[in-house]
Write a protein that holds these residues in place. Structure first.
Motif, PDB file in Angstrom:
ATOM      1  N   LYS A 118       0.823  -1.211   0.000  1.00 19.65           N
ATOM      2  CA  LYS A 118       0.000   0.000   0.000  1.00 19.65           C
ATOM      3  C   LYS A 118       0.859   1.264   0.000  1.00 19.65           C
ATOM      4  O   LYS A 118       0.436   2.302  -0.536  1.00 19.65           O
ATOM      5  N   GLU A 119       2.031   1.187   0.599  1.00 16.45           N
ATOM      6  CA  GLU A 119       2.916   2.339   0.619  1.00 16.45           C
ATOM      7  C   GLU A 119       3.755   2.441  -0.654  1.00 16.45           C
ATOM      8  O   GLU A 119       3.870   3.503  -1.268  1.00 16.45           O
ATOM      9  N   ARG A 123       4.245   5.205  -4.003  1.00 14.49           N
ATOM     10  CA  ARG A 123       5.503   5.941  -4.136  1.00 14.49           C
ATOM     11  C   ARG A 123       6.146   5.759  -5.510  1.00 14.49           C
ATOM     12  O   ARG A 123       6.888   6.630  -5.962  1.00 14.49           O
ATOM     13  N   THR A 209      13.372   2.301   1.384  1.00 14.16           N
ATOM     14  CA  THR A 209      12.675   2.205   2.669  1.00 14.16           C
ATOM     15  C   THR A 209      12.917   0.853   3.324  1.00 14.16           C
ATOM     16  O   THR A 209      13.043  -0.171   2.638  1.00 14.16           O
TER      17      THR A 209
END
Length: 218
Positions: A118-119, A123, A209
């Protein structure tokens, strides 16, 4: 509108009992290539063939956990050269919520994928883009169908403004999945306080990340 290629692999087992031998973390890692990256796939094939010529049998492709030190060095150098975007999410299983433990192993699998995807999908892509998600299939046949359904459900939830195409393939068929595996392996070693000589020169420059929503081992 762009085409994004996201290759995904998982690490660790789904055992949340804390039994001896079970992993402390379960997580996902992705390697993202934007647009035409056929030359990267070709380089991965060339490397695998060259290793075979040098006597390294790779019938199941490359896998960081079992490959030799020399093989790892060559793979990491190629990853450094290609420079895909790497992202990782690790769930520290001793801190798993009671409701997750009660729901069972596939709940852990789906939650880890959801928290990661979801992140990252937001991005690396924009509304209107097509995102091809090439995910490694689970080795356990008993769980493969459930895992595929979990991956598909999460992708569908997040496809309201993007065209997300899910492909669940055996890892040996995809250089991109093997890149995700290598990146994930290196990050996990650092997270667990172990040495990884390839992390700083080959992985860290491409690592965008590392998400640990349940904390880390101390």
């Amino acid at each position: 509108m762009a085409e994004i290629y996201m290759y995904a692999d998982e690490t660790g087992d789904l055992d949340m009992s804390g039994s001896l031998g079970s992993s402390r973390y379960f997580g996902f890692g992705t390697a993202v290539f934007e647009g035409d990256h056929g030359h990267c796939l070709w380089q991965g094939l060339q490397l695998r063939c060259r290793l075979e010529r040098n006597g390294v049998a790779l019938p199941q492709g490359l896998h960081a956990k079992v490959d030799s030190h020399a093989t790892r060095s060559e793979v990491f150098e190629l990853i450094k050269e290609q420079g895909p975007r790497l992202d990782t999410t690790f769930l520290y299983k001793p801190n798993a919520y009671t409701r997750v433990r009660e729901a069972g192993q596939m709940r852990l699998y789906k939650l880890a994928w959801y928290l990661h995807f979801k992140e990252i999908v937001r991005r690396v892509s924009a509304p209107g883009d097509t995102v091809y998600v090439i995910a490694a299939s689970l080795n356990t046949n008993r769980k493969e169908g459930s895992a595929r359904h979990a991956l598909k459900d999460v992708c569908q939830q997040l496809s309201t403004d993007r065209d997300i195409v899910l492909c669940v393939w055996n890892a040996p068929t995809s250089w991109g999945v093997q890149v995700a595996d290598y990146g994930l392996w290196a990050v996990q070693r650092i997270l667990e306080g172990r040495k990884c000589s390839w992390y700083e020169p080959c992985v860290a420059p491409n690592l965008s990340t590392t998400f640990t929503p349940w904390g880390e081992a101390r």
